[in-house]
Design an enzyme around this catalytic site. Structure first.
Site, PDB file in Angstrom:
ATOM      1  N   LYS A  55       0.852  -1.207   0.000  1.00 20.08           N
ATOM      2  CA  LYS A  55       0.000   0.000   0.000  1.00 20.08           C
ATOM      3  C   LYS A  55       0.878   1.243   0.000  1.00 20.08           C
ATOM      4  O   LYS A  55       0.650   2.182  -0.760  1.00 20.08           O
ATOM      5  CB  LYS A  55      -0.925   0.003   1.228  1.00 20.08           C
ATOM      6  CG  LYS A  55      -2.128  -0.915   1.080  1.00 20.08           C
ATOM      7  CD  LYS A  55      -2.867  -1.129   2.392  1.00 20.08           C
ATOM      8  CE  LYS A  55      -3.937  -2.206   2.205  1.00 20.08           C
ATOM      9  NZ  LYS A  55      -4.486  -2.734   3.446  1.00 20.08           N
ATOM     10  N   GLN A  99      -5.124  -1.436   9.497  1.00 24.20           N
ATOM     11  CA  GLN A  99      -5.069  -2.779   8.930  1.00 24.20           C
ATOM     12  C   GLN A  99      -5.721  -3.784   9.881  1.00 24.20           C
ATOM     13  O   GLN A  99      -5.422  -3.824  11.076  1.00 24.20           O
ATOM     14  CB  GLN A  99      -3.598  -3.166   8.664  1.00 24.20           C
ATOM     15  CG  GLN A  99      -3.405  -4.481   7.953  1.00 24.20           C
ATOM     16  CD  GLN A  99      -3.862  -4.478   6.497  1.00 24.20           C
ATOM     17  OE1 GLN A  99      -3.880  -3.447   5.835  1.00 24.20           O
ATOM     18  NE2 GLN A  99      -4.246  -5.634   5.996  1.00 24.20           N
ATOM     19  N   ASP A 122     -11.605   2.944   3.769  1.00 22.23           N
ATOM     20  CA  ASP A 122     -12.005   1.534   3.721  1.00 22.23           C
ATOM     21  C   ASP A 122     -13.525   1.383   3.622  1.00 22.23           C
ATOM     22  O   ASP A 122     -14.024   0.307   3.270  1.00 22.23           O
ATOM     23  CB  ASP A 122     -11.581   0.838   5.031  1.00 22.23           C
ATOM     24  CG  ASP A 122     -10.330  -0.022   4.883  1.00 22.23           C
ATOM     25  OD1 ASP A 122     -10.100  -0.534   3.779  1.00 22.23           O
ATOM     26  OD2 ASP A 122      -9.618  -0.166   5.886  1.00 22.23           O
TER      27      ASP A 122
HETATM   28  N1  GUN Z   1      -7.214  -6.676   5.984  1.00 17.70           N
HETATM   29  C1  GUN Z   1      -7.455  -7.394   4.856  1.00 17.70           C
HETATM   30  N2  GUN Z   1      -8.081  -6.640   3.932  1.00 17.70           N
HETATM   31  C2  GUN Z   1      -8.244  -5.410   4.482  1.00 17.70           C
HETATM   32  C3  GUN Z   1      -8.817  -4.196   4.005  1.00 17.70           C
HETATM   33  O1  GUN Z   1      -9.323  -4.075   2.884  1.00 17.70           O
HETATM   34  N3  GUN Z   1      -8.774  -3.153   4.870  1.00 17.70           N
HETATM   35  C4  GUN Z   1      -8.232  -3.257   6.116  1.00 17.70           C
HETATM   36  N4  GUN Z   1      -8.250  -2.182   6.892  1.00 17.70           N
HETATM   37  N5  GUN Z   1      -7.701  -4.365   6.590  1.00 17.70           N
HETATM   38  C5  GUN Z   1      -7.703  -5.432   5.766  1.00 17.70           C
END
Ligand code: GUN
Length: 298
Positions: A55, A99, A122
């Site tokens: 990311k 996350q 998100d």
């Molecule tokens: N863990 C796995 N996929 C995601 C996601 O799309 N967002 C977040 N915040 N954590 C994750």
């Protein structure tokens, strides 16, 4: 039977990141600052570390600022909430992503509820869940939004099509169903208690599999010509001793003989998630700075 067309999510995600980069540089010229995404990682889960690193790299490659916050696994919930509040108040931060999963001693719902909904790229905050349900502008979870982008790219209008979403999670299944409803599909949400799942899936023009069960959806469940979107990412033992491989929730070998189009694993939905996250961050930056953006153009 002829082979299904492969929906190339990797190529689509690359194109999307290119559009994000173009608009990000225009944003910087207008706002006098770069758009910024803050990513918070608690603990040392190896998969999460890889996601967070990717990311960060892709955010910078698109001309935006990446702010990474790595906290020890034994950080208190209060300290994490204090960091989120600090990021909420920071004008250089347009998007905040914590996350998941979080360590067991933390309440994920409470942490998500602390994120400013206008920075919740998100789309997990209940305010954004409510906005999606009522058709108000907000933020939509990245993976289902990426799936809809691939479907519209492939099929054009989705209006009137029968869609079956397998899986009812808050992150994929439920928002996916909302988005398909908004595209005027007739939507069924199937799950582990659904009676005669193969028969339900056979009705669908669009199948979205998001259950986390390796290769569960078989070729004889699929209406000929249907479009199949495989959200699953499952690591399973490979033929060679001691090796592993990634497979989806769809049995690619049999389904690709019947479907009209299918996303592969890897290289289908997976690459879309981060690309949509960057898109959501750029949208957040424009909204928060009061700068106009044609959100449909990216
Ligand atoms: N863990 C796995 N996929 C995601 C996601 O799309 N967002 C977040 N915040 N954590 C994750």
């Amino acid at each position: 039977m002829s082979e299904a067309a492969i929906i190339d999510g990797k190529a689509f995600a690359e194109g999307l990141r290119g559009r994000v980069a173009t608009f990000a540089s225009q944003f910087e010229a207008k706002a006098g600052r770069k758009a910024g995404l803050a990513v918070v990682l608690v603990g040392e889960d190896p998969a999460s570390q890889v996601y967070v690193r990717n990311k960060g790299k892709q955010t910078v490659a698109c001309g935006m600022n990446s702010f990474e916050h790595k906290l020890d696994a034994d950080t208190s919930e209060a300290d994490l909430l204090a960091l989120v509040e600090k990021l909420n108040a920071d004008p250089a931060v347009d998007g905040i992503l914590v996350q998941l999963p979080l360590p067991a001693h933390m309440n994920e719902q409470k942490v998500i509820a602390t994120i400013n909904p206008d920075k919740d790229v998100d789309g997990f905050h209940v305010v954004n869940v409510g906005r999606l349900a009522t058709g108000l502008p907000g933020f939509v979870p990245c993976t289902p939004l990426g799936c809809v982008m691939l479907l519209k790219d492939r099929l054009g209008s989705l209006s009137g099509l029968d869609a079956v979403v397998i899986g009812r999670s808050n992150i994929v299944g439920k928002p996916m169903a909302q988005l398909l409803t908004a595209e005027s599909c007739t939507v069924t949400i199937a799950h582990s208690r659904t009676k005669d799942l193969p028969e339900v899936v056979r009705r669908a023009d669009i199948v979205v599999a998001a259950v986390g069960r390796p290769e569960m959806v078989k070729g004889d469940w699929i209406k000929p010509g249907a479009t199949v979107i495989d959200v699953g990412i499952n690591r399973v033992p490979a033929a060679e001793e001691g090796k592993t491989k990634l497979v989806g929730d769809v049995d690619f070998a049999s389904v690709s003989q019947v479907a009209g189009a299918i996303t592969p694993v890897p290289g289908g939905v997976g690459p879309m998630t981060i690309a949509v996250l960057l898109r959501n961050t750029l949208v957040a930056a424009h909204r928060n700075a009061g700068i106009a953006l044609d959100e449909n153009a990216i």
